[in-house]
Enzyme design. Structure first.
Site, PDB file in Angstrom:
ATOM      1  N   GLU A   6      12.257  11.577  -7.696  1.00  0.00           N
ATOM      2  CA  GLU A   6      11.846  11.296  -6.327  1.00  0.00           C
ATOM      3  C   GLU A   6      11.747  12.724  -5.638  1.00  0.00           C
ATOM      4  O   GLU A   6      10.825  12.745  -4.889  1.00  0.00           O
ATOM      5  CB  GLU A   6      12.998  10.312  -5.724  1.00  0.00           C
ATOM      6  CG  GLU A   6      12.937   8.812  -6.149  1.00  0.00           C
ATOM      7  CD  GLU A   6      14.175   7.935  -5.537  1.00  0.00           C
ATOM      8  OE1 GLU A   6      13.968   6.913  -5.663  1.00  0.00           O
ATOM      9  OE2 GLU A   6      15.276   8.850  -5.202  1.00  0.00           O
ATOM     10  N   LYS A  55      16.375  10.918   1.466  1.00  0.00           N
ATOM     11  CA  LYS A  55      15.459  10.746   0.722  1.00  0.00           C
ATOM     12  C   LYS A  55      14.093  10.030   1.206  1.00  0.00           C
ATOM     13  O   LYS A  55      13.115  10.362   0.790  1.00  0.00           O
ATOM     14  CB  LYS A  55      16.099  10.085  -0.747  1.00  0.00           C
ATOM     15  CG  LYS A  55      15.144   9.679  -1.778  1.00  0.00           C
ATOM     16  CD  LYS A  55      14.470   8.309  -1.923  1.00  0.00           C
ATOM     17  CE  LYS A  55      15.464   7.416  -1.844  1.00  0.00           C
ATOM     18  NZ  LYS A  55      16.351   7.327  -3.031  1.00  0.00           N
ATOM     19  N   CYS A 101      24.809   7.849   0.502  1.00  0.00           N
ATOM     20  CA  CYS A 101      23.581   7.183   0.899  1.00  0.00           C
ATOM     21  C   CYS A 101      23.088   7.841   2.196  1.00  0.00           C
ATOM     22  O   CYS A 101      21.860   8.054   2.445  1.00  0.00           O
ATOM     23  CB  CYS A 101      23.909   5.716   1.083  1.00  0.00           C
ATOM     24  SG  CYS A 101      22.233   4.987   1.677  1.00  0.00           S
ATOM     25  N   GLU A 126       0.233 -10.292  -3.815  1.00  0.00           N
ATOM     26  CA  GLU A 126      -0.538 -11.392  -3.961  1.00  0.00           C
ATOM     27  C   GLU A 126      -0.854 -11.590  -5.628  1.00  0.00           C
ATOM     28  O   GLU A 126      -0.900 -12.542  -6.070  1.00  0.00           O
ATOM     29  CB  GLU A 126      -1.765 -11.812  -3.413  1.00  0.00           C
ATOM     30  CG  GLU A 126      -3.004 -10.921  -3.731  1.00  0.00           C
ATOM     31  CD  GLU A 126      -4.061 -11.086  -2.703  1.00  0.00           C
ATOM     32  OE1 GLU A 126      -4.605 -12.573  -2.786  1.00  0.00           O
ATOM     33  OE2 GLU A 126      -4.766 -10.209  -2.352  1.00  0.00           O
ATOM     34  N   CYS A 177      20.128   8.169   0.016  1.00  0.00           N
ATOM     35  CA  CYS A 177      19.048   7.002   0.365  1.00  0.00           C
ATOM     36  C   CYS A 177      18.182   7.316   1.579  1.00  0.00           C
ATOM     37  O   CYS A 177      17.033   7.490   1.606  1.00  0.00           O
ATOM     38  CB  CYS A 177      19.446   5.519   0.388  1.00  0.00           C
ATOM     39  SG  CYS A 177      20.804   5.020  -0.870  1.00  0.00           S
ATOM     40  N   HIS A 188      -3.687 -12.726   1.445  1.00  0.00           N
ATOM     41  CA  HIS A 188      -4.730 -11.936   0.972  1.00  0.00           C
ATOM     42  C   HIS A 188      -5.423 -10.952   2.114  1.00  0.00           C
ATOM     43  O   HIS A 188      -5.477 -11.477   3.505  1.00  0.00           O
ATOM     44  CB  HIS A 188      -6.140 -12.951   0.664  1.00  0.00           C
ATOM     45  CG  HIS A 188      -7.075 -11.860   0.048  1.00  0.00           C
ATOM     46  ND1 HIS A 188      -7.001 -11.299  -1.207  1.00  0.00           N
ATOM     47  CD2 HIS A 188      -8.439 -11.581   0.290  1.00  0.00           C
ATOM     48  CE1 HIS A 188      -8.261 -10.584  -1.381  1.00  0.00           C
ATOM     49  NE2 HIS A 188      -9.028 -10.871  -0.347  1.00  0.00           N
ATOM     50  N   TYR A 220      16.293   9.107 -11.384  1.00  0.00           N
ATOM     51  CA  TYR A 220      15.349   8.599 -10.423  1.00  0.00           C
ATOM     52  C   TYR A 220      15.565   9.772  -9.174  1.00  0.00           C
ATOM     53  O   TYR A 220      14.560  10.165  -8.518  1.00  0.00           O
ATOM     54  CB  TYR A 220      15.578   7.409  -9.826  1.00  0.00           C
ATOM     55  CG  TYR A 220      16.915   7.141  -9.404  1.00  0.00           C
ATOM     56  CD1 TYR A 220      17.303   7.518  -7.792  1.00  0.00           C
ATOM     57  CD2 TYR A 220      18.186   6.723  -9.756  1.00  0.00           C
ATOM     58  CE1 TYR A 220      18.592   7.156  -7.232  1.00  0.00           C
ATOM     59  CE2 TYR A 220      19.392   6.804  -9.331  1.00  0.00           C
ATOM     60  CZ  TYR A 220      19.514   6.974  -8.138  1.00  0.00           C
ATOM     61  OH  TYR A 220      20.728   6.478  -7.424  1.00  0.00           O
TER      62      TYR A 220
END
Length: 613
Positions: A320, A183, A175, A593, A180, A588, A316
């Site tokens: 990615e 990346k 990682c 939302e 991670c 908002h 993935y």
């Protein structure tokens, strides 16, 4: 003092009623004292024939043992309940040898048959360490540091075998070094490129040509990773954890051989071990793959811009990497054997692929490479890739500067001597089967992280599992890692976050008629002025109609999907329902939302395109 065979242990207890939290902790402590204070401790019931067989076994071996007969205690039920928390075993006999939980009758007899019991008896408590963790990635470090905080003597072994291209890295695992962290930073770099293009529409004026410098980016990322490596070493030192930068391999029960970069060998013993060796990228086994291709192990420290790139795979990692490379303006093709992102919600996966195609990534579907040849050396050079169709005899060829393989990962479990101590692995994929407390079939060996069979290969999962394992091993908690409804995000150019079930899996488990799927397309306000893709982002929840419309699947495709998903994942842990979403007032203007205003169901067939903010 050694006890005579069959000596009964004594336990002062709080009474027969369900004890208070304070009394339960005191009971746990007293049980731990019995376990740690006796060479052999048998929790038994006087009338149990299986308990009798175990007692006869130890008597025949001439081994002293202590017994606690639960049926002769006023609060035997409370004791058995606490033993269940400590060991995850409901029945008696419940046997410990030199602090190692052997299990019940069958497992103890099997351990005697294969020699493990005798080995554990011989070792007594004269181990070099209480716990040795093999692997210095996220899960291993989490477990080691927590165990040290709890007062145990702990060692971490970590050694990175260089990739075929010669790449290696420091402490912290995949990682931090090649996963991670780099990346996400490269993903952010690509997003900044898009933001520069958007900025003109927001009034920013600049005349100079903007271009990306690969070397500047990789240098900055590697400097950051270096600081993290140092931080991990410092953290271990502060907690008194011994860190050994050597390759670990079991040679016999409770004993591991370590070999450093100079070939020097050292042997260590430990009462318990945790395997946290993780996984490494898989190669194709075709001519030229290890000689000329790179993987994610190499990409983030590549000293030159990769140029025209072929990404092989549909994981993935593949998407990615293809996404941010294209974001830097590179010519990128993804070669896909079958489907994208297997295991994820396929409706959204196709939207991910479509967005990438619209933004310059080419897809070559239903093809697999069969050969990679070097045409020119260089930084980068030129490679010719020959690929074959998965649906016929068609052959295609292409020339690229770089070929990046992202076709899956293999667990690092085959060359660490597990067969010498009898730890079982799945021979097909190298994964280690464990029970729900991360214990292997060998009682003193545990595992966490990407090596586990059937568990998510995610950093936060390994961290949580490692921490909780350390607490259980050392008697401060009985909490197990919850592997259900784990949120994750795929950091493609348009991010995809999810938690819970895909729609396909939900239909498989609950049937279509018992589900209600609410969905909508949405247009982020930030995209409007920039004239970016309207009605591309997508939100979907899957509800179980038989359980108060509880949300069992959450999916979002859009900017900052990871940040959005993390919050809703906590709500799902708390039992989120559609009504609770409806009762929540949205913020908002935000993307998140939309989940507080979902009205259209898939079953209605109504139009979900958006006409305004």
């Amino acid at each position: 003092m050694p006890s005579s065979p069959g000596r009964r242990a004594r336990l002062v207890s709080p009474g027969t009623s369900r004890p208070s939290a304070e009394a339960r902790e005191e009971l746990r402590r007293r049980l731990q004292d019995l376990i740690e204070g006796n060479r052999v401790m048998i929790f038994s019931k006087s009338y149990c024939p299986h308990s009798t067989r175990v007692k006869e076994l130890f008597s025949s071996l001439g081994v002293d043992y202590n017994i606690l007969e639960l049926d002769q205690l006023d609060d035997g039920a409370n004791v058995q309940e606490m033993l269940l928390e400590i060991t995850n075993q409901k029945t008696v006999p419940n046997i410990f040898v030199n602090k190692v939980h052997m299990g019940g009758c069958d497992r103890t007899l099997q351990a005697h048959k294969n020699g493990l019991l005798q080995k554990i008896l011989q070792e007594d408590s004269a181990y070099d360490y209480d716990l040795i963790v093999i692997g210095g990635g996220s899960g291993g470090l989490s477990c080691a540091k927590e165990a040290a905080v709890l007062g145990r003597k702990v060692m971490v072994l970590d050694f990175v075998v260089p990739s075929p291209q010669g790449t290696s890295w420091g402490l912290g695992g995949t990682c931090v070094n090649v996963g991670c962290i780099p990346k996400k930073l490269m993903h952010q770099a690509a997003l900044l490129g898009q933001a520069l293009r958007d900025s003109r529409k927001f009034g920013w004026e600049y005349s100079q040509q903007v271009k990306h410098n690969w070397e500047t980016l990789t240098e900055a990322i590697q400097n950051h990773i270096g600081s993290l490596n140092w931080g991990y070493r410092l953290s271990l030192r502060e907690r008194g954890v011994a860190y050994v930068n050597s390759y670990g391999e079991f040679v016999e029960h409770h004993t591991i051989k370590t070999t450093n970069r100079k070939g020097q060998e050292t042997y260590y013993t430990s009462a318990k071990f945790v395997i946290a060796t993780g996984a490494r990228p898989r190669y194709l086994g075709i001519p030229g793959d290890k000689e000329f291709c790179i993987t994610s192990d190499d990409l983030f420290s590549l000293p030159y811009c990769p140029g025209k790139t072929l990404v092989v795979g549909a994981s993935y990692v593949a998407l990615e990497c293809a996404g941010f490379l294209a974001g830097f303006g590179l010519d990128v093709t993804v070669m896909v054997r079958s489907i994208l992102l297997r295991g994820f919600d396929q409706e959204i996966v196709e939207k991910v692929g479509a967005y990438m195609e619209q933004h310059g990534v080419k897809f070559l579907r239903k093809f697999v490479p069969v050969m990679v040849q070097q045409l020119e050396k260089g930084s980068p050079g030129k490679l010719k890739v020959t690929a074959k169709s998965t649906e016929g005899a068609e052959i295609t060829e292409g020339v690229y500067n770089t070929v990046l393989l992202a076709v899956g990962r293999d667990s690092c479990t085959r060359d660490i001597g597990l067969e010498k101590i009898g730890v079982k692995i799945n021979e097909k994929n190298g994964k280690i089967p464990v029970n729900d407390v991360e214990q292997t079939n060998v009682p003193y060996v545990y595992a966490v992280g990407d090596v586990l069979e059937g568990k998510p290969e995610l950093t936060p999962v390994a961290i949580q599992a490692g921490k909780l394992l350390a607490r259980r091993l050392h008697g401060t908690s009985s909490e197990k890692c919850d592997y259900s409804s784990i949120p994750t995000t795929v950091f493609t150019p348009l991010e995809y976050g999810c938690c819970g079930l895909s729609e396909e899996r939900a239909v498989e488990l609950y049937m279509t008629e018992n589900l209600e799927v609410y969905h909508t397309l949405f247009w982020p306000l930030e995209w409007t002025v920039a004239s970016r893709d309207s009605n591309t982002c997508y939100a979907k929840i899957i509800c179980n109609k038989l359980d108060d419309n509880r949300v069992i699947g959450f999916h979002v495709l859009g900017p900052n999907a990871g940040e959005i998903t993390q919050g809703f994942a906590a709500a799902m842990k708390c039992g989120l329902t559609k009504q609770l979403l409806d009762d929540t007032i949205g913020i908002h203007p935000t993307c998140a939302e939309v989940f507080t205003a979902l009205e259209i169901t898939k079953s209605s067939g109504l139009d979900i395109t958006q006409k305004g903010c």
